[in-house]
Scaffold this motif. Structure first.
Motif, mmCIF file in Angstrom:
data_model
loop_
_atom_site.group_PDB
_atom_site.id
_atom_site.type_symbol
_atom_site.label_atom_id
_atom_site.label_comp_id
_atom_site.label_asym_id
_atom_site.label_seq_id
_atom_site.Cartn_x
_atom_site.Cartn_y
_atom_site.Cartn_z
ATOM 1 N N ASP A 49 37.208 31.511 18.091
ATOM 2 C CA ASP A 49 38.390 32.040 17.422
ATOM 3 C C ASP A 49 38.609 33.491 17.859
ATOM 4 N N VAL A 50 39.718 33.739 18.549
ATOM 5 C CA VAL A 50 40.026 35.097 19.003
ATOM 6 C C VAL A 50 41.396 35.530 18.506
ATOM 7 N N ARG A 51 41.744 35.085 17.306
ATOM 8 C CA ARG A 51 42.992 35.558 16.698
ATOM 9 C C ARG A 51 42.939 37.083 16.527
ATOM 10 N N GLY A 52 44.100 37.706 16.676
ATOM 11 C CA GLY A 52 44.167 39.160 16.605
ATOM 12 C C GLY A 52 43.817 39.857 17.906
ATOM 13 N N CYS A 53 43.626 39.058 18.951
ATOM 14 C CA CYS A 53 43.240 39.609 20.254
ATOM 15 C C CYS A 53 44.304 39.341 21.307
ATOM 16 N N LEU A 54 44.138 39.965 22.451
ATOM 17 C CA LEU A 54 44.946 39.735 23.652
ATOM 18 C C LEU A 54 44.016 39.350 24.779
ATOM 19 N N ILE A 55 44.329 38.243 25.459
ATOM 20 C CA ILE A 55 43.550 37.816 26.619
ATOM 21 C C ILE A 55 44.310 38.187 27.882
ATOM 22 N N THR A 56 43.653 38.929 28.767
ATOM 23 C CA THR A 56 44.193 39.257 30.090
ATOM 24 C C THR A 56 43.132 38.924 31.136
ATOM 25 N N PRO A 57 43.494 38.936 32.396
ATOM 26 C CA PRO A 57 42.446 38.893 33.427
ATOM 27 C C PRO A 57 41.533 40.107 33.290
ATOM 28 N N GLY A 58 40.287 39.975 33.720
ATOM 29 C CA GLY A 58 39.429 41.144 33.817
ATOM 30 C C GLY A 58 40.032 42.151 34.776
ATOM 31 N N LEU A 59 39.830 43.429 34.489
ATOM 32 C CA LEU A 59 40.418 44.476 35.322
ATOM 33 C C LEU A 59 39.613 44.654 36.606
ATOM 34 N N VAL A 60 40.296 45.134 37.635
ATOM 35 C CA VAL A 60 39.701 45.382 38.947
ATOM 36 C C VAL A 60 39.770 46.880 39.228
ATOM 37 N N ASP A 61 38.622 47.522 39.362
ATOM 38 C CA ASP A 61 38.569 48.926 39.773
ATOM 39 C C ASP A 61 38.551 48.947 41.296
ATOM 40 N N ALA A 62 39.677 49.325 41.893
ATOM 41 C CA ALA A 62 39.840 49.196 43.340
ATOM 42 C C ALA A 62 39.288 50.371 44.136
ATOM 43 N N HIS A 63 38.779 51.411 43.451
ATOM 44 C CA HIS A 63 38.169 52.537 44.179
ATOM 45 C C HIS A 63 37.235 53.280 43.248
ATOM 46 N N GLN A 64 35.964 53.335 43.635
ATOM 47 C CA GLN A 64 34.932 53.890 42.778
ATOM 48 C C GLN A 64 33.821 54.487 43.633
ATOM 49 N N HIS A 65 33.094 55.463 43.058
ATOM 50 C CA HIS A 65 31.858 55.987 43.655
ATOM 51 C C HIS A 65 30.825 56.025 42.532
ATOM 52 N N LEU A 66 30.106 54.961 42.341
ATOM 53 C CA LEU A 66 29.211 54.862 41.193
ATOM 54 C C LEU A 66 28.114 55.925 41.213
ATOM 55 N N TYR A 67 27.655 56.308 42.402
ATOM 56 C CA TYR A 67 26.571 57.297 42.468
ATOM 57 C C TYR A 67 26.973 58.626 41.836
ATOM 58 N N GLN A 68 28.272 58.900 41.764
ATOM 59 C CA GLN A 68 28.730 60.192 41.252
ATOM 60 C C GLN A 68 28.522 60.351 39.752
ATOM 61 N N TRP A 69 28.163 59.281 39.067
ATOM 62 C CA TRP A 69 27.877 59.422 37.641
ATOM 63 C C TRP A 69 26.724 60.384 37.383
ATOM 64 N N VAL A 70 25.890 60.611 38.381
ATOM 65 C CA VAL A 70 24.751 61.512 38.194
ATOM 66 C C VAL A 70 25.153 62.979 38.346
#
Length: 500
Positions: A49-70
């Motif tokens: 039951d997901v009443r009160g929700c919105l279903i969309t496709p999962g989002l796509v992050d098309a440009h990222q540098h994960l190492y920069q979190w440090v």
């Protein structure tokens, strides 16, 4: 979760087709089996039951540098080139432990903001850093997201007119060999794959012509995609014109870096002819509005790109230039930036009394609605101005199917269609932040980013009721703090410094 189940009772936005005020999505074997209006018939599968929700496709992050979190929070008031020269010496202290802690934290934050797929561009390979690329891939896997890992490189250090210190660049042949090895080790071209590799020399000001050309040839020989930064700042264009006698887009074109297998990051500084050239060649663009704003780099001509038919996705970019680090928020940022960019009336527009209206460079806002029928006044058809510059649904499209198209995954990701992978975001819209907003897409894009009831990658839970399912946020934060302290200590840098 069971093999077959039904998400029932939510608003459903397929992105490329129907929308249902109340609908359902059936998931079977990690793929979407059905999407429909109304409540699901009994017997289609275990009901959630997901009443009160919105279903969309999962989002796509098309440009990222994960190492920069440090390295978040450094040089907070610096433009791009000063910011880079501040951070390169810090990044020289990156090792695989720091890379893993950073990438795990970054992937977690992105998942909590709706991302099921991340395109991560990693181009820093310190000589004593160990397997930093493998660490990033392992970290993303620990969170549960899908990863397009871009094996980047730099071979132009300061001695060759580049920005990075010579100790942080690779020999061109070493970079090409490392890229080829990464493809052989990690790339999975099979349908539904979780990890794919792309080829990504960093930028025209940190990579020589030979490496750019040879990297493109390698990518096409191995059947993988190409990605790089391009046309991010006016200073980049000045440097390219001075050194190569051409703009960044012209430089990329001459070296084989435009085409349907290429997506570029930023494209903030483009002429009309260059917008057309991207469209003609099928080249994609990852628009990174928050990062561009943080660095004062400018902003992509989004309306012009979309109207020309360019594939446009959204990128959160690295957290060193977008400390918030989420992708869901980029929908709102992209919309606001696009609308503000061309807000004024066009030259020559006049009000009903015949007085000249201020041009866009002179005042914010659009011409008043009552002036829209006057010759020369801004009208809804003038799509580069005001609210017509980007709609809420176009923002959602860019964050989903637009990004999937950049990555060549549009047949599997980015919209809710039977047969596609069950990469889904189920957003809670039943709280105070969205109460009274009738249009669920407007609520998602314009309101505060909603909490996630569920985030599914291939039908598997990544986030449930606002929490990660695989790891503890407390543990991720502890590891990130420790890694940030280690890399800062190695460089002797302090937050806020601009290296000179």
């Amino acid at each position: 979760m069971p093999e077959r189940f039904v998400l029932d009772g939510a608003a459903v936005v397929t992105v490329d087709g129907a929308e249902h005020a109340e609908g359902h999505v059936v998931v079977d074997g990690g793929r979407i089996a059905a999407v429909g209006a109304g409540r699901a018939d009994p017997g289609l599968g275990e009901r959630i039951d997901v009443r009160g929700c919105l279903i969309t496709p999962g989002l796509v992050d098309a440009h990222q540098h994960l190492y920069q979190w440090v390295t978040r929070g450094f040089a907070p008031d610096a433009p791009l080139f000063d910011w880079l020269t501040s951070l390169y010496p810090v990044w020289a202290g990156l090792d695989e432990d720091c890379a893993h802690a950073a990438a795990a934290a970054g992937a977690a934050r992105l998942a909590l903001s709706g991302a099921t797929t991340i395109a991560d561009h990693h181009y820093v390979f310190p000589r004593d850093g160990g397997d930093v690329f493998g660490a990033v891939i392992a970290a993303a896997g620990s969170i549960g997201v899908r990863l397009h890992a871009v094996r980047g490189c730099m071979d132009r250090g300061r001695s060759r007119g580049g920005l990075p210190p010579d100790s942080l660049v690779e020999d061109a042949d070493v970079a090409l060999a490392g890229t080829d090895a990464a493809i052989g080790r990690f790339h999975d071209p099979s349908p539904g794959s979780v990890v794919r590799i792309a080829v990504g020399p960093c930028s025209p000001f940190s990579v020589g012509e030979r490496l750019l050309r040879d990297a493109a040839e390698l990518a096409r020989a191995r059947g993988v995609r190409l990605h790089t930064h391009l046309a991010e700042t006016a200073e980049e264009e000045r440097r390219c014109r001075a050194e190569f006698g051409r703009t960044p887009v012209e430089h990329a074109d001459a070296l084989g870096w435009l085409g349907p297998d290429v997506w570029l990051a930023h494209t903030a500084h483009l002429s009309a002819a260059e917008v057309s050239r991207l469209a003609e060649t099928g080249t994609g663009s990852a628009h990174c509005p928050s990062s561009n704003g943080r660095l004062g780099a400018g902003t992509a001509p989004l309306r012009e790109l979309l109207d020309a038919g360019v594939r446009v996705g959204l990128g959160a970019d690295g957290a060193a230039s977008n400390e918030a680090g989420g992708i869901g928020e980029e929908m709102r940022q992209a919309l606001l930036t696009a609308r503000a960019r061309r807000g004024g009336a066009p030259p020559g527009a006049r009000d009903r009394r015949g007085a000249a209206l201020p041009a866009e460079r002179d005042r914010p806002g659009t011409a008043r609605p009552e002036d829209a029928d006057l010759p020369g006044a801004a009208t809804p058809a003038d799509r580069s101005r005001g609210p017509a510059a980007l709609s809420v649904r176009e923002a959602l499209f860019a964050a989903t199917l637009g990004g999937a198209r950049c990555l060549g995954r549009q047949d599997e990701l980015g919209s809710l269609r039977p047969g596609k992978l069950a990469d889904l975001a189920v957003w809670r819209l039943d709280g105070l932040g969205h109460a009274g907003i009738e249009d669920p897409v407007a609520a998602l894009v314009l309101g505060p980013l909603p909490p996630l009831r569920l985030l599914l990658r291939g039908g598997r839970r990544v986030v449930e009721d606002g929490a990660l399912t695989a790891v503890s946020e407390v543990d991720l934060a502890r590891d990130l703090r420790a890694a940030s302290g280690r890399i800062r200590a190695r460089s002797g840098a302090r937050h806020g410094e601009v290296a000179r």
